[in-house]
Design a protein around this motif. Structure first.
Motif, PDB file in Angstrom:
ATOM      1  N   UNK A   1     -11.944   8.432   9.462  1.00 45.39           N
ATOM      2  CA  UNK A   1     -11.412   7.720  10.631  1.00 45.39           C
ATOM      3  C   UNK A   1     -11.830   6.259  10.615  1.00 45.39           C
ATOM      4  N   UNK A   2     -13.084   6.006  10.236  1.00 47.34           N
ATOM      5  CA  UNK A   2     -13.525   4.606  10.143  1.00 47.34           C
ATOM      6  C   UNK A   2     -12.718   3.861   9.075  1.00 47.34           C
ATOM      7  N   UNK A   3     -12.429   4.549   7.961  1.00 45.24           N
ATOM      8  CA  UNK A   3     -11.582   3.953   6.927  1.00 45.24           C
ATOM      9  C   UNK A   3     -10.192   3.673   7.501  1.00 45.24           C
ATOM     10  N   UNK A   4      -9.635   4.619   8.242  1.00 39.18           N
ATOM     11  CA  UNK A   4      -8.321   4.415   8.862  1.00 39.18           C
ATOM     12  C   UNK A   4      -8.359   3.209   9.797  1.00 39.18           C
ATOM     13  N   UNK A   5      -9.450   3.045  10.552  1.00 41.36           N
ATOM     14  CA  UNK A   5      -9.576   1.896  11.457  1.00 41.36           C
ATOM     15  C   UNK A   5      -9.567   0.583  10.685  1.00 41.36           C
ATOM     16  N   UNK A   6     -10.127   0.597   9.478  1.00 37.98           N
ATOM     17  CA  UNK A   6     -10.125  -0.603   8.638  1.00 37.98           C
ATOM     18  C   UNK A   6      -8.749  -0.869   8.032  1.00 37.98           C
ATOM     19  N   UNK A   7      -7.927   0.170   7.906  1.00 38.78           N
ATOM     20  CA  UNK A   7      -6.652   0.058   7.206  1.00 38.78           C
ATOM     21  C   UNK A   7      -5.440  -0.090   8.127  1.00 38.78           C
ATOM     22  N   UNK A   8      -5.649  -0.026   9.442  1.00 41.22           N
ATOM     23  CA  UNK A   8      -4.488  -0.186  10.332  1.00 41.22           C
ATOM     24  C   UNK A   8      -3.938  -1.597  10.193  1.00 41.22           C
ATOM     25  N   UNK A   9      -2.654  -1.780  10.462  1.00 38.24           N
ATOM     26  CA  UNK A   9      -2.086  -3.129  10.413  1.00 38.24           C
ATOM     27  C   UNK A   9      -2.807  -4.066  11.387  1.00 38.24           C
TER      28      UNK A   9
END
Length: 188
Positions: free
Chosen positions: A25-33
């Motif tokens: 989830x933290x990775x996803x937070x870094x990868x959001x537009x």
């Protein structure tokens, strides 16, 4: 083109301190537009579902706050492990609380699912079971791209940062597609 200022709420299906799914989830937070922001919710204080309590007293404060957070979000990102080939019990409990009432906050809400696992399948089975539950709740689950992070121990470092280039890329692709999906659902 994606809307401005998408607010995303992240839910980890694992409450472990060193959860690979919270790391995902933290990775996803870094990868959001750039126009999106993903906040991971701490839901440890959600009690076991109790229909008698709900009928007598309404939602516990922590459940009411979570429901309000889901309602206010433009989309939900769930990263979950697979327990016994399916959904972790506490995550299912959370969904049982959220689903009660006529004002279901997940109805027509865009949802993206990803999973991380120490095993080679990356939690593939849990995503299908979770998708069925969310379908019943009338959520709008992003179908593709799917993200299954297998052998997760080799893909995150001791600080919880993803060190696998392919995983970073796949999660980035999913978050970009999810941003577009949110806009598509809004137009439906």
């Amino acid at each position: 083109m994606a809307s401005e200022n998408q607010r995303l709420l992240g839910i980890s299906g694992s409450q472990r301190q060193a959860s690979y799914n919270t790391m995902a989830l933290r990775l996803a937070a870094e990868q959001v537009p750039p126009h999106s922001k993903l906040d991971v919710v701490d839901w440890r204080s959600i009690p076991p579902f109790d229909a008698d309590y709900l009928a007598r007293s309404g939602y516990p404060r922590t459940v009411a706050e979570l429901r309000a957070g889901i309602e206010a979000a433009d989309g939900i990102v769930i990263a979950t492990p697979e327990y016994n080939f399916s959904i972790p019990g506490m995550l299912k409990n959370l969904l049982d609380w959220v689903s009660r009432g006529a004002d279901q906050p997940l109805a027509r809400k865009p949802v993206a699912i990803l999973s991380a696992s120490p095993g080679p399948l990356g939690g593939a089975r849990v995503q299908y079971d979770l998708g069925k539950v969310l379908l019943f709740m009338d959520a709008r689950v992003l179908a593709k791209p799917e993200v299954f992070i297998g052998n997760a121990a080799a893909k995150f470092d001791a600080e919880g940062r993803c060190i696998d280039v392919d995983t970073i890329r796949f999660v980035g692709l999913q978050m970009t597609a999810f941003s577009t999906w949110i806009d598509q659902v809004r137009r439906m």
